[in-house]
Design an enzyme around this catalytic site. Structure first.
Site, PDB file in Angstrom:
ATOM      1  N   LYS A  14      14.983  20.916 -19.135  1.00  0.00           N
ATOM      2  CA  LYS A  14      16.208  21.517 -19.683  1.00  0.00           C
ATOM      3  C   LYS A  14      15.795  22.819 -20.358  1.00  0.00           C
ATOM      4  O   LYS A  14      16.010  23.026 -21.556  1.00  0.00           O
ATOM      5  CB  LYS A  14      16.873  20.518 -20.651  1.00  0.00           C
TER       6      LYS A  14
ATOM      7  N   ASP B 259      13.330   8.332 -17.518  1.00  0.00           N
ATOM      8  CA  ASP B 259      13.945   7.024 -17.735  1.00  0.00           C
ATOM      9  C   ASP B 259      15.340   7.007 -17.113  1.00  0.00           C
ATOM     10  O   ASP B 259      15.698   6.106 -16.357  1.00  0.00           O
ATOM     11  CB  ASP B 259      14.023   6.742 -19.239  1.00  0.00           C
TER      12      ASP B 259
HETATM   13  C1  IPM Z   1      11.999   1.436 -18.607  1.00  0.00           C
HETATM   14  C2  IPM Z   1      12.757   0.795 -19.731  1.00  0.00           C
HETATM   15  C3  IPM Z   1      12.000   1.040 -21.025  1.00  0.00           C
HETATM   16  C4  IPM Z   1      11.919   2.540 -21.242  1.00  0.00           C
HETATM   17  C5  IPM Z   1      12.575   0.326 -22.250  1.00  0.00           C
HETATM   18  C6  IPM Z   1      12.685  -1.161 -22.038  1.00  0.00           C
HETATM   19  C7  IPM Z   1      11.804   0.621 -23.499  1.00  0.00           C
HETATM   20  O1  IPM Z   1      14.059   1.268 -19.768  1.00  0.00           O
HETATM   21  O2  IPM Z   1      10.841   1.045 -18.369  1.00  0.00           O
HETATM   22  O3  IPM Z   1      12.547   2.325 -17.948  1.00  0.00           O
HETATM   23  O4  IPM Z   1      12.870   3.151 -21.760  1.00  0.00           O
HETATM   24  O5  IPM Z   1      10.903   3.112 -20.887  1.00  0.00           O
HETATM   25 MG    MG Z   2      14.578   2.539 -18.145  1.00  0.00          MG
END
Ligand code: IPM
Ligand code: MG
Length: 356
Positions: free
Chosen positions: A188, A244
């Protein structure tokens, strides 16, 4: 005899049932390919909190470090949702990733032809999609300091050092070299300084990879392009939080989040887990899809142990069960010949993976 020691963390919710299936498949291929696996179980997440009052006991970190690889299911659940952050199951996972130094999270997205109708997107948009999200995993806003929740204000810090960006960028370029020689770096940079440094640094690293074509994309646009024309992507390189979000989005190209595996690697350790969560609402019913975890075990064989043949066996077996129309509930509305339980799906894949 080649021997590998695996630290197994089943976790919460559907974690235990999907891990059991992955172990079944690993056992089947190890016998076939002539190597030996040993499993050592450790607690993490809610399961660990319930026993130790800590989502990541020291014993688990030690066990993970003493193993050749870590195979992990999933963590979390409503039961632990109101705990303070330090005690939450997710904190256990984040700390384990950090302790193992697994900075590169590889999330391949493959669309199985057999499940082309399982996606909410049109078949011609997704047919042939084959991309890899390379997500930075132990930096960025997830770990940046300062961070605080105060009474009337709260904050987190998105921070990346040049070295952190360099090492993840290198991983992405190396992977692209073995794929279609394209990297899309997602940031970004029109708003965030941290993304400006990200972009400059990725440009620098790209000079060492003249054969790999690099492009930059803003994260909002990338989110849109993933749905509009996912075939344009080969390797998507991005930071922790963008990765994510984009990897969950990308998982739906394949039809079910229950299909996608991941590998988290660093200099020394490797952690292998499905990208989905612990799905407490369906735990214990025998309807969870074990394929993402079985495919993660296959990534472990390939990336960590170099057991390519065994990994190929598993991948081919997954394709075959899907081709033959076996479906767990999540994908049951799509060209199903037979709806099977978690356990049956694991047994079928194990059986096919062991055949010649
Ligand atoms: C992932 C999950 C994790 C993250 C969580 C459970 C902490 O969403 O592995 O993508 O955000 O990395
Ligand atoms: Mg995740």
């Amino acid at each position: 005899m080649r021997k590998y020691k695996i630290a197994v963390i089943k976790g919460d919710g559907i974690g235990p049932e999907i891990i059991d299936e992955a172990i079944k498949v690993l056992d089947a291929v190890s016998v076939k390919e002539g190597f030996e696996l040993s499993y050592h179980e450790y607690l993490m997440g809610g399961a660990a909190y319930d026993v130790y009052g800590d989502p990541l006991p020291e014993e688990t970190v030690e066990g993970a470090k003493n193993a050749d690889a870590v195979l992990f299911g999933a963590i979390g659940g409503e039961k632990w949702d109101n705990l303070p952050r330090e005690k939450r199951p997710e904190t256990g996972l984040l700390k384990l990733r950090e302790a193992l130094g697994v900075f590169a999270n590889l999330r391949p997205v493959t669309v199985y032809d057999e499940l082309i109708n399982a996606s909410t997107l049109k078949p011609d948009v997704i047919k042939g999609v084959d991309l890899m999200v390379v997500r930075e995993l132990i930096g960025g806003i997830y770990f940046g300091k300062p961070r605080a929740l105060e009474k009337d204000k709260a904050y987190n810090t998105m921070i990346y050092t040049k070295d952190e960006i360099k090492r993840i960028a290198k991983v992405a370029f190396e992977i692209a070299k073995k794929r279609k020689n394209r990297v899309t770096s997602v940031d970004k940079a029109n708003v965030l300084e941290v993304s400006q440094l990200w972009r400059e640094t990725v440009e620098e690293v790209s000079k060492d990879y003249p054969d790999v074509k690099l492009e930059h994309m803003y994260v909002d646009n990338a989110a849109m392009q993933l749905i509009r024309d996912p075939k344009q992507f080969d390797v998507i390189l991005t930071g922790n939080i963008f990765g994510d979000i984009l990897s969950d989005e990308a998982s739906m190209l394949s039809g079910s989040i229950g299909l996608l595996p991941s590998a988290s690697i660093g200099e020394k350790y490797g952690l292998y887990e499905p990208i989905h969560g612990s799905a407490p609402d369906i735990a214990g019913q025998g309807i969870a899809n074990p394929i993402a975890t079985i495919a993660s075990a296959s990534m472990m064989l390939r990336y960590q142990f170099g057991e390519e043949k065994a990994a190929d066996r598993i991948e081919n077996a997954i394709k075959r069960v899907l081709k033959e129309g076996y479906r767990t509930k999540d994908i049951s509305s799509f060209d199903a010949k037979e709806i099977v339980t978690t356990n049956e799906m694991g047994s079928l894949i194990a059986q096919y993976a062991a055949q010649d």
